[in-house]
Enzyme design. Structure first.
Site, PDB file in Angstrom:
ATOM      1  N   GLY A  45       0.841  -1.184   0.000  1.00 23.63           N
ATOM      2  CA  GLY A  45       0.000   0.000   0.000  1.00 23.63           C
ATOM      3  C   GLY A  45       0.877   1.235   0.000  1.00 23.63           C
ATOM      4  O   GLY A  45       1.980   1.216   0.570  1.00 23.63           O
ATOM      5  N   GLN A  50       3.127   9.791   0.948  1.00 23.05           N
ATOM      6  CA  GLN A  50       4.413   9.084   0.965  1.00 23.05           C
ATOM      7  C   GLN A  50       5.252   9.362  -0.280  1.00 23.05           C
ATOM      8  O   GLN A  50       6.408   8.946  -0.351  1.00 23.05           O
ATOM      9  CB  GLN A  50       4.184   7.578   1.127  1.00 23.05           C
ATOM     10  N   CYS A 107       5.809   0.193   7.351  1.00 25.06           N
ATOM     11  CA  CYS A 107       5.423   1.357   6.551  1.00 25.06           C
ATOM     12  C   CYS A 107       6.633   1.784   5.736  1.00 25.06           C
ATOM     13  O   CYS A 107       7.739   1.876   6.277  1.00 25.06           O
ATOM     14  CB  CYS A 107       4.978   2.488   7.484  1.00 25.06           C
ATOM     15  N   LEU A 108       6.433   2.044   4.447  1.00 26.27           N
ATOM     16  CA  LEU A 108       7.570   2.419   3.604  1.00 26.27           C
ATOM     17  C   LEU A 108       8.204   3.735   4.050  1.00 26.27           C
ATOM     18  O   LEU A 108       9.361   3.988   3.750  1.00 26.27           O
ATOM     19  CB  LEU A 108       7.141   2.521   2.139  1.00 26.27           C
ATOM     20  N   HIS A 149      -4.604   1.477   7.402  1.00 22.20           N
ATOM     21  CA  HIS A 149      -3.281   2.113   7.500  1.00 22.20           C
ATOM     22  C   HIS A 149      -3.145   3.220   6.448  1.00 22.20           C
ATOM     23  O   HIS A 149      -2.702   4.340   6.749  1.00 22.20           O
ATOM     24  CB  HIS A 149      -2.213   1.025   7.305  1.00 22.20           C
ATOM     25  N   GLU A 150      -3.550   2.914   5.205  1.00 22.60           N
ATOM     26  CA  GLU A 150      -3.402   3.898   4.119  1.00 22.60           C
ATOM     27  C   GLU A 150      -4.372   5.066   4.292  1.00 22.60           C
ATOM     28  O   GLU A 150      -4.007   6.220   4.042  1.00 22.60           O
ATOM     29  CB  GLU A 150      -3.605   3.229   2.763  1.00 22.60           C
ATOM     30  N   HIS A 153      -2.996   7.541   6.585  1.00 25.75           N
ATOM     31  CA  HIS A 153      -2.013   8.425   5.935  1.00 25.75           C
ATOM     32  C   HIS A 153      -2.694   9.616   5.272  1.00 25.75           C
ATOM     33  O   HIS A 153      -2.174  10.736   5.316  1.00 25.75           O
ATOM     34  CB  HIS A 153      -1.275   7.664   4.821  1.00 25.75           C
TER      35      HIS A 153
HETATM   36 ZN    ZN Z   1       2.446   3.641   5.827  1.00 31.25          ZN
END
Ligand code: ZN
Length: 192
Positions: A45, A50, A107-108, A149-150, A153
């Site tokens: 995701g 991000q 998380c990236l 989670h996304e 963000h």
């Molecule tokens: Zn994340």
């Protein structure tokens, strides 16, 4: 085209996203670039924040993870979660369903940081897709966790905000170091 990932400490990760009202050629390009970026980093995701854009846009593809099951219901009927992958969500609105479940997340924007997070086990999802069509479904398992989670963000909320204080305390020094390094890199780049 692969885009640079923004890391914790970059203020854009704390910015709530603007609604995406129409799928312009620029948005189509951004979606394609976000998929390229997510694939390059082996993510499932990725939110617009991000890659430095405060927009309500996220891309998801859970298919690379085969050991954490997901469920999907469309119009009240069970469906194959893979049938809606890859998934683009614009302006998603979630309805939490079911009891909180604890699961590991990464998380990236937080390389090497993993921790357990409690989230509702199922969610109802309403959103628009990359074709401007309305989406409505209910999901569970990994897909529900990923979408929550996304969607966080897109509101400037990060998974560390959802962690139990004892879990977060164990990660505190790693998180603080990442934040320092990101801020130093932004200063060097003249962006801070
Ligand atoms: Zn994340």
């Amino acid at each position: 085209m692969e885009l640079p990932i923004t890391y914790y400490g970059d203020p854009v990760l704390r910015r709530a996203g603007a609604r995406v009202e129409s799928v312009t050629p620029e948005i189509q390009r951004l979606i394609a670039d976000m998929f390229d970026t997510m694939t390059a980093y082996h993510g499932i995701g990725l939110a617009a924040q991000q890659v430095g854009q405060a927009l309500q846009l996220t891309v998801i593809d859970i298919r690379p993870v085969t050991d954490r099951p997901s469920t999907l219901e469309v119009n009240g009927q069970p469906a194959d979660p893979n049938s809606i992958m890859p998934l683009v969500l614009l302006n998603p609105e979630l309805t939490p369903l079911g009891e909180p479940e604890i699961g590991s997340e990464g998380c990236l924007s937080f390389p090497e940081v993993y921790g357990e997070v409690a989230r509702p086990g199922r969610v109802g999802v309403r959103a628009t897709n990359e074709k401007g069509a309305a989406l409505e479904f209910t999901c569970g398992g990994l897909l529900a966790r990923c979408i929550q989670h996304e969607t966080d963000h897109l509101r400037g909320i990060l998974f560390i905000d959802r962690m139990d204080p004892t879990v977060k305390a164990e990660l505190k020094s790693d998180i603080a170091r990442l934040q320092r390094e990101t801020k130093a890199a932004l200063l060097r780049a003249g962006q801070a």
